[in-house]
Design a protein around this motif. Structure first.
Motif, PDB file in Angstrom:
ATOM      1  N   PHE A 113       0.853  -1.178   0.000  1.00 18.23           N
ATOM      2  CA  PHE A 113       0.000   0.000   0.000  1.00 18.23           C
ATOM      3  C   PHE A 113       0.894   1.234   0.000  1.00 18.23           C
ATOM      4  N   ASP A 114       0.557   2.217  -0.826  1.00 17.13           N
ATOM      5  CA  ASP A 114       1.312   3.459  -0.862  1.00 17.13           C
ATOM      6  C   ASP A 114       1.131   4.225   0.445  1.00 17.13           C
ATOM      7  N   VAL A 115      -0.101   4.201   0.977  1.00 19.87           N
ATOM      8  CA  VAL A 115      -0.430   4.864   2.240  1.00 19.87           C
ATOM      9  C   VAL A 115      -1.309   3.921   3.049  1.00 19.87           C
ATOM     10  N   ALA A 116      -1.064   3.797   4.351  1.00 26.63           N
ATOM     11  CA  ALA A 116      -1.904   2.952   5.204  1.00 26.63           C
ATOM     12  C   ALA A 116      -1.968   3.556   6.601  1.00 26.63           C
TER      13      ALA A 116
ATOM     14  N   GLU B 158      -8.476  -7.440  19.197  1.00 30.61           N
ATOM     15  CA  GLU B 158      -8.918  -6.047  19.261  1.00 30.61           C
ATOM     16  C   GLU B 158      -9.314  -5.558  17.869  1.00 30.61           C
ATOM     17  N   THR B 159     -10.075  -4.477  17.823  1.00 29.59           N
ATOM     18  CA  THR B 159     -10.549  -3.948  16.543  1.00 29.59           C
ATOM     19  C   THR B 159      -9.797  -2.669  16.188  1.00 29.59           C
ATOM     20  N   ILE B 160      -9.642  -2.479  14.889  1.00 25.73           N
ATOM     21  CA  ILE B 160      -8.948  -1.303  14.382  1.00 25.73           C
ATOM     22  C   ILE B 160      -9.726  -0.686  13.232  1.00 25.73           C
ATOM     23  N   ASP B 161      -9.361   0.557  12.910  1.00 29.88           N
ATOM     24  CA  ASP B 161      -9.799   1.218  11.689  1.00 29.88           C
ATOM     25  C   ASP B 161      -8.595   1.262  10.757  1.00 29.88           C
ATOM     26  N   LEU B 162      -8.788   0.806   9.528  1.00 35.09           N
ATOM     27  CA  LEU B 162      -7.705   0.777   8.538  1.00 35.09           C
ATOM     28  C   LEU B 162      -8.131   1.566   7.312  1.00 35.09           C
ATOM     29  N   ASP B 163      -7.300   2.500   6.895  1.00 32.30           N
ATOM     30  CA  ASP B 163      -7.549   3.292   5.692  1.00 32.30           C
ATOM     31  C   ASP B 163      -6.292   3.215   4.836  1.00 32.30           C
ATOM     32  N   ALA B 164      -6.362   2.432   3.752  1.00 35.23           N
ATOM     33  CA  ALA B 164      -5.172   2.177   2.937  1.00 35.23           C
ATOM     34  C   ALA B 164      -5.447   2.469   1.472  1.00 35.23           C
ATOM     35  N   LYS B 165      -4.399   2.864   0.753  1.00 33.13           N
ATOM     36  CA  LYS B 165      -4.531   3.164  -0.669  1.00 33.13           C
ATOM     37  C   LYS B 165      -3.346   2.589  -1.415  1.00 33.13           C
ATOM     38  N   ALA B 166      -3.644   1.868  -2.495  1.00 30.04           N
ATOM     39  CA  ALA B 166      -2.605   1.283  -3.337  1.00 30.04           C
ATOM     40  C   ALA B 166      -2.230   2.261  -4.442  1.00 30.04           C
TER      41      ALA B 166
ATOM     42  N   THR C 197      -8.277  -6.303  -6.706  1.00 32.91           N
ATOM     43  CA  THR C 197      -8.809  -7.658  -6.749  1.00 32.91           C
ATOM     44  C   THR C 197      -8.546  -8.317  -5.395  1.00 32.91           C
ATOM     45  N   GLN C 198      -9.184  -9.459  -5.144  1.00 37.59           N
ATOM     46  CA  GLN C 198      -8.973 -10.170  -3.883  1.00 37.59           C
ATOM     47  C   GLN C 198      -7.519 -10.601  -3.744  1.00 37.59           C
ATOM     48  N   GLU C 199      -6.896 -11.015  -4.840  1.00 39.02           N
ATOM     49  CA  GLU C 199      -5.488 -11.417  -4.819  1.00 39.02           C
ATOM     50  C   GLU C 199      -4.589 -10.231  -4.458  1.00 39.02           C
ATOM     51  N   GLU C 200      -4.834  -9.084  -5.095  1.00 35.28           N
ATOM     52  CA  GLU C 200      -4.026  -7.895  -4.824  1.00 35.28           C
ATOM     53  C   GLU C 200      -4.209  -7.418  -3.385  1.00 35.28           C
ATOM     54  N   LEU C 201      -5.441  -7.472  -2.897  1.00 32.36           N
ATOM     55  CA  LEU C 201      -5.722  -7.041  -1.532  1.00 32.36           C
ATOM     56  C   LEU C 201      -4.980  -7.920  -0.531  1.00 32.36           C
ATOM     57  N   SER C 202      -5.050  -9.246  -0.696  1.00 34.57           N
ATOM     58  CA  SER C 202      -4.376 -10.158   0.227  1.00 34.57           C
ATOM     59  C   SER C 202      -2.866  -9.947   0.218  1.00 34.57           C
TER      60      SER C 202
ATOM     61  N   ARG D  53      -1.162  -7.230  -0.542  1.00 37.76           N
ATOM     62  CA  ARG D  53      -0.809  -5.961   0.102  1.00 37.76           C
ATOM     63  C   ARG D  53      -1.001  -6.022   1.618  1.00 37.76           C
ATOM     64  N   LEU D  54      -2.052  -6.716   2.068  1.00 38.82           N
ATOM     65  CA  LEU D  54      -2.258  -6.858   3.506  1.00 38.82           C
ATOM     66  C   LEU D  54      -1.123  -7.661   4.144  1.00 38.82           C
ATOM     67  N   LEU D  55      -0.668  -8.706   3.464  1.00 41.52           N
ATOM     68  CA  LEU D  55       0.427  -9.521   3.996  1.00 41.52           C
ATOM     69  C   LEU D  55       1.691  -8.674   4.137  1.00 41.52           C
ATOM     70  N   THR D  56       1.974  -7.856   3.136  1.00 44.90           N
ATOM     71  CA  THR D  56       3.130  -6.964   3.217  1.00 44.90           C
ATOM     72  C   THR D  56       2.968  -5.969   4.355  1.00 44.90           C
ATOM     73  N   LEU D  57       1.745  -5.478   4.550  1.00 47.13           N
ATOM     74  CA  LEU D  57       1.465  -4.550   5.646  1.00 47.13           C
ATOM     75  C   LEU D  57       1.749  -5.195   6.999  1.00 47.13           C
ATOM     76  N   PHE D  58       1.333  -6.450   7.175  1.00 46.12           N
ATOM     77  CA  PHE D  58       1.579  -7.145   8.437  1.00 46.12           C
ATOM     78  C   PHE D  58       3.077  -7.385   8.654  1.00 46.12           C
ATOM     79  N   ARG D  59       3.785  -7.671   7.602  1.00 43.28           N
ATOM     80  CA  ARG D  59       5.223  -7.900   7.744  1.00 43.28           C
ATOM     81  C   ARG D  59       5.971  -6.612   8.073  1.00 43.28           C
ATOM     82  N   GLU D  60       5.562  -5.502   7.428  1.00 40.70           N
ATOM     83  CA  GLU D  60       6.291  -4.250   7.597  1.00 40.70           C
ATOM     84  C   GLU D  60       5.869  -3.484   8.850  1.00 40.70           C
ATOM     85  N   ARG D  61       4.559  -3.448   9.138  1.00 36.93           N
ATOM     86  CA  ARG D  61       4.069  -2.608  10.236  1.00 36.93           C
ATOM     87  C   ARG D  61       3.879  -3.386  11.542  1.00 36.93           C
ATOM     88  N   PHE D  62       3.614  -4.705  11.428  1.00 39.85           N
ATOM     89  CA  PHE D  62       3.417  -5.536  12.617  1.00 39.85           C
ATOM     90  C   PHE D  62       4.627  -6.426  12.915  1.00 39.85           C
ATOM     91  N   GLY D  63       5.625  -6.416  12.024  1.00 39.90           N
ATOM     92  CA  GLY D  63       6.805  -7.271  12.218  1.00 39.90           C
ATOM     93  C   GLY D  63       6.477  -8.745  12.210  1.00 39.90           C
TER      94      GLY D  63
END
Length: 257
Positions: A25-28, A81-89, A96-101, A103-113
């Motif tokens: 995601f360019d912004v998350a 816990e619940t969160i609000d997520l606002d992301a833009k590719a 697509t579902q493939e692209e979303l998954s 990008r989310l995986l990369t987000l978890f690796r980069e932001r959640f370690g």
């Protein structure tokens, strides 16, 4: 020969960088949800936008892995816990579902370690099936973006696959186990699921792409997911299986932004 190899190495490296950029995601923006403000919902929007409100972190983690794992071992309690997520590719267009998954995986690796691996356990699972008379679901129009909204009288789905529905059922307190899609239903569906959400904070509106006639039927909601499934031509069957689970080795809370 050395010059040719150098050019080839440059091409491979450039291709790798392009692929990496396309998978992020360019912004998350990630923020804790304010309790009681609105029901959980997730939507993909034009322009490569993905927005979620009041959604559990563990559900987004499963979505990152294509909903392959309904059971997560070694997960800290805060993943519920619940969160609000606002992301833009970057690049726009609809995800697509493939692209979303991806990008989310990369987000978890980069932001959640996130560091994780697969494991095998024997566990009780639920199998989602059609009843003999068939499911009572309306196929979505072509290109419908997936969205959901929960309330006191209905759980409204738009553009939902049965695989995603099974993953959603697994998070409910009266199911609380892996749900395997064995319906044989291909594609996306729009439907009102007449289930009383015990944690709801307001009735769901009927303007989520589901026809008013279907939404009105949800007024006679069920307090049991098993009964609600029967009302739409589906059922859950319990059985023991060797199950592939996601085992978390490392994860930490992301910083807000």
């Amino acid at each position: 020969m050395k010059f040719t190899r150098a050019i080839l190495a440059c091409i491979v490296a450039c291709q790798s960088l392009v692929a990496q950029a396309a998978s992020t995601f360019d912004v998350a923006s990630i923020k804790p949800s304010l309790p009681g403000v609105r029901p959980p919902d997730c939507n993909t929007l034009p322009g490569g936008v993905f927005v979620c409100h009041n959604v559990r972190i563990d559900f987004l983690l499963r979505l990152a892995f294509h909903l392959k794992y309904s059971t997560i071992k070694g997960a800290p309690a805060w993943l519920e816990e619940t969160i609000d997520l606002d992301a833009k590719a970057e690049g726009g267009g609809e995800l697509t579902q493939e692209e979303l998954s991806t990008r989310l995986l990369t987000l978890f690796r980069e932001r959640f370690g996130l560091v994780a691996h697969e494991g095998i356990v024997k566990e009780t699972v639920w199998v989602l099936e059609q009843q003999a008379a068939g499911a009572k679901l309306k196929p979505s129009s072509q290109g419908t973006a997936a969205s959901s909204q929960t309330g006191d009288e209905a759980w409204l789905f738009k553009g939902l696959t049965m695989q995603a529905f099974a993953a959603s059922l697994a998070t409910r307190p009266d199911v609380n186990a892996r749900v395997i899609d064995n319906t044989g239903l291909i594609g996306q569906f729009d439907f009102a699921f007449p289930y009383v959400n015990a944690g709801g904070n307001g009735g769901a509106s009927a303007d989520n792409g589901v026809s008013p006639a279907v939404a009105r039927r949800s007024a006679s909601a069920y307090s049991s997911i098993l009964d609600a499934l029967l009302s739409v031509g589906l059922r859950l069957r319990e059985e023991k299986r060797d199950t592939t689970v996601l085992v978390i080795d490392q994860i930490h809370r992301p910083s807000e932004n």
